[in-house]
Scaffold this motif. Sequence first.
Motif, mmCIF file in Angstrom:
data_model
loop_
_atom_site.group_PDB
_atom_site.id
_atom_site.type_symbol
_atom_site.label_atom_id
_atom_site.label_comp_id
_atom_site.label_asym_id
_atom_site.label_seq_id
_atom_site.Cartn_x
_atom_site.Cartn_y
_atom_site.Cartn_z
ATOM 1 N N LEU A 1 0.808 -1.212 0.000
ATOM 2 C CA LEU A 1 0.000 0.000 0.000
ATOM 3 C C LEU A 1 0.849 1.274 0.000
ATOM 4 C CD1 LEU A 1 -2.821 -1.073 2.459
ATOM 5 C CD2 LEU A 1 -3.025 -0.702 0.006
ATOM 6 N N VAL A 2 2.098 1.144 0.429
ATOM 7 C CA VAL A 2 2.988 2.305 0.481
ATOM 8 C C VAL A 2 3.790 2.436 -0.812
ATOM 9 C CG1 VAL A 2 4.821 3.424 1.831
ATOM 10 C CG2 VAL A 2 3.102 2.025 2.970
ATOM 11 N N ARG A 3 3.879 1.357 -1.584
ATOM 12 C CA ARG A 3 4.703 1.388 -2.785
ATOM 13 C C ARG A 3 4.301 2.478 -3.787
ATOM 14 N NH1 ARG A 3 8.726 -1.734 -3.346
ATOM 15 N NH2 ARG A 3 8.988 -3.498 -1.933
ATOM 16 N N PRO A 4 2.988 2.784 -3.939
ATOM 17 C CA PRO A 4 2.654 3.854 -4.884
ATOM 18 C C PRO A 4 3.279 5.205 -4.525
ATOM 19 C CG PRO A 4 0.714 2.527 -4.452
ATOM 20 C CD PRO A 4 1.769 2.066 -3.491
ATOM 21 N N ILE A 5 3.307 5.565 -3.248
ATOM 22 C CA ILE A 5 3.936 6.845 -2.885
ATOM 23 C C ILE A 5 5.447 6.742 -3.041
ATOM 24 C CG2 ILE A 5 3.939 6.321 -0.395
ATOM 25 C CD1 ILE A 5 3.667 9.259 0.153
ATOM 26 N N TRP A 6 6.018 5.561 -2.741
ATOM 27 C CA TRP A 6 7.452 5.376 -2.958
ATOM 28 C C TRP A 6 7.803 5.562 -4.426
ATOM 29 C CZ3 TRP A 6 12.343 5.440 -2.062
ATOM 30 C CH2 TRP A 6 13.230 4.662 -2.810
ATOM 31 N N ARG A 7 7.007 4.977 -5.329
ATOM 32 C CA ARG A 7 7.289 5.103 -6.758
ATOM 33 C C ARG A 7 7.226 6.550 -7.205
ATOM 34 N NH1 ARG A 7 4.553 -0.012 -7.132
ATOM 35 N NH2 ARG A 7 2.546 1.019 -7.446
ATOM 36 N N VAL A 8 6.240 7.295 -6.710
ATOM 37 C CA VAL A 8 6.128 8.708 -7.064
ATOM 38 C C VAL A 8 7.353 9.473 -6.589
ATOM 39 C CG1 VAL A 8 4.863 10.845 -6.587
ATOM 40 C CG2 VAL A 8 3.615 8.767 -7.197
ATOM 41 N N VAL A 9 7.738 9.266 -5.332
ATOM 42 C CA VAL A 9 8.892 9.973 -4.781
ATOM 43 C C VAL A 9 10.155 9.615 -5.546
ATOM 44 C CG1 VAL A 9 10.400 10.127 -2.754
ATOM 45 C CG2 VAL A 9 7.914 10.271 -2.475
ATOM 46 N N GLN A 10 10.366 8.331 -5.787
ATOM 47 C CA GLN A 10 11.557 7.898 -6.511
ATOM 48 C C GLN A 10 11.596 8.481 -7.923
ATOM 49 O OE1 GLN A 10 11.877 3.671 -7.452
ATOM 50 N NE2 GLN A 10 14.009 3.694 -6.785
ATOM 51 N N GLU A 11 10.459 8.462 -8.621
ATOM 52 C CA GLU A 11 10.398 9.001 -9.976
ATOM 53 C C GLU A 11 10.678 10.502 -9.993
ATOM 54 O OE1 GLU A 11 6.534 7.953 -11.293
ATOM 55 O OE2 GLU A 11 6.991 5.810 -11.504
ATOM 56 N N GLU A 12 10.118 11.229 -9.031
ATOM 57 C CA GLU A 12 10.316 12.676 -9.027
ATOM 58 C C GLU A 12 11.751 13.042 -8.657
ATOM 59 O OE1 GLU A 12 7.293 14.729 -6.816
ATOM 60 O OE2 GLU A 12 5.704 14.075 -8.175
ATOM 61 N N ILE A 13 12.360 12.299 -7.746
ATOM 62 C CA ILE A 13 13.763 12.542 -7.427
ATOM 63 C C ILE A 13 14.631 12.284 -8.653
ATOM 64 C CG2 ILE A 13 15.741 11.667 -6.107
ATOM 65 C CD1 ILE A 13 14.024 13.429 -4.389
ATOM 66 N N GLU A 14 14.389 11.165 -9.330
ATOM 67 C CA GLU A 14 15.191 10.827 -10.513
ATOM 68 C C GLU A 14 14.978 11.856 -11.619
ATOM 69 O OE1 GLU A 14 18.160 9.059 -12.252
ATOM 70 O OE2 GLU A 14 17.383 8.396 -10.296
ATOM 71 N N ARG A 15 13.737 12.275 -11.824
ATOM 72 C CA ARG A 15 13.450 13.278 -12.856
ATOM 73 C C ARG A 15 14.156 14.594 -12.544
ATOM 74 N NH1 ARG A 15 8.375 12.772 -13.049
ATOM 75 N NH2 ARG A 15 7.722 14.493 -11.714
ATOM 76 N N GLY A 16 14.232 14.923 -11.268
ATOM 77 C CA GLY A 16 14.920 16.147 -10.889
ATOM 78 C C GLY A 16 16.384 16.135 -11.287
ATOM 79 N N PHE A 17 17.048 14.996 -11.094
ATOM 80 C CA PHE A 17 18.448 14.899 -11.504
ATOM 81 C C PHE A 17 18.566 14.962 -13.020
ATOM 82 C CE2 PHE A 17 19.060 13.210 -7.195
ATOM 83 C CZ PHE A 17 20.250 13.838 -6.852
ATOM 84 N N GLU A 18 17.653 14.294 -13.717
ATOM 85 C CA GLU A 18 17.703 14.303 -15.184
ATOM 86 C C GLU A 18 17.480 15.705 -15.730
ATOM 87 O OE1 GLU A 18 14.754 11.480 -16.265
ATOM 88 O OE2 GLU A 18 15.983 9.725 -15.718
#
Length: 256
Positions: free
Chosen positions: A229-246
């Motif tokens: 149930l927590v994985r969806p927020i983890w995926r969002v956070v991980q994606e946004e952090i990675e996008r920020g570096f890109e």
Amino acid sequence: MQLFERHNLGHGFRKYFEIAPAITESQRNDVYRIRHEVYCEELHYEPERADRHEIDQYDPHSLHCLIRTSSAPKQLVGCTRLVLTDPGDPLAPLPFEHTCAATLDRSIVDPARLPRECIAEVSRLAVRGNYRRRSGEAKAPVTISENDFGSESRPRFPYIPIGLYLGSIALAARSGIDTVFVLTEPRLASHFSKLGVEIRQIGGPVEHRGIRVPSMMDVSTVIKNMRSLVRPIWRVVQEEIERGFEESAGGRSLTG
């Protein structure tokens, strides 16, 4: 966690907030201003400074992230940092190694004996006063309480503090960090267990702006064992952090 069965925490987070690494000078200045507002002006943990930037000796070898509101006008909400060991002096202690030197149980873990390039510390979590809603939060830079999870009839989720912690884990994972240390209030472990996150106490309590205990998290285990149930927020956070570096590598600013 049954109260969240009908809720996608990733959608909920994205509806209200966004998270990004603080890479540019402008973004890091936002971090330092939030910290000054919270740590210096509100809580008086540190002396106020003329430039209203709260900076210390660990910041040059730290990774930072910011949470802000997702709707316009975007407002800065909070920040945290991941302190890496000093590349010029890898044996130099992390902040908690100073604070907890006398209380660490080195039979559990001895940070000095770990590969120093693979450890880091989460510190300087700060949430601006407007977003620390309850009266009890006014005396702490960021908190997680039982009430933050609501009830079966009125579910709630502590998006801001959990988002900041997950942001730190995302920074650690992409940086090759195996073990993350944190100095927190004693009840944090029980709240994290709701998320499937194992945080292990590694020493006795110390007085550091209130009673705090040193704890550790294994980065890969946290990611592997995170509840579904927590994985969806983890995926969002991980994606946004990675996008920020890109986007930063592509020359775009995340703060507009």
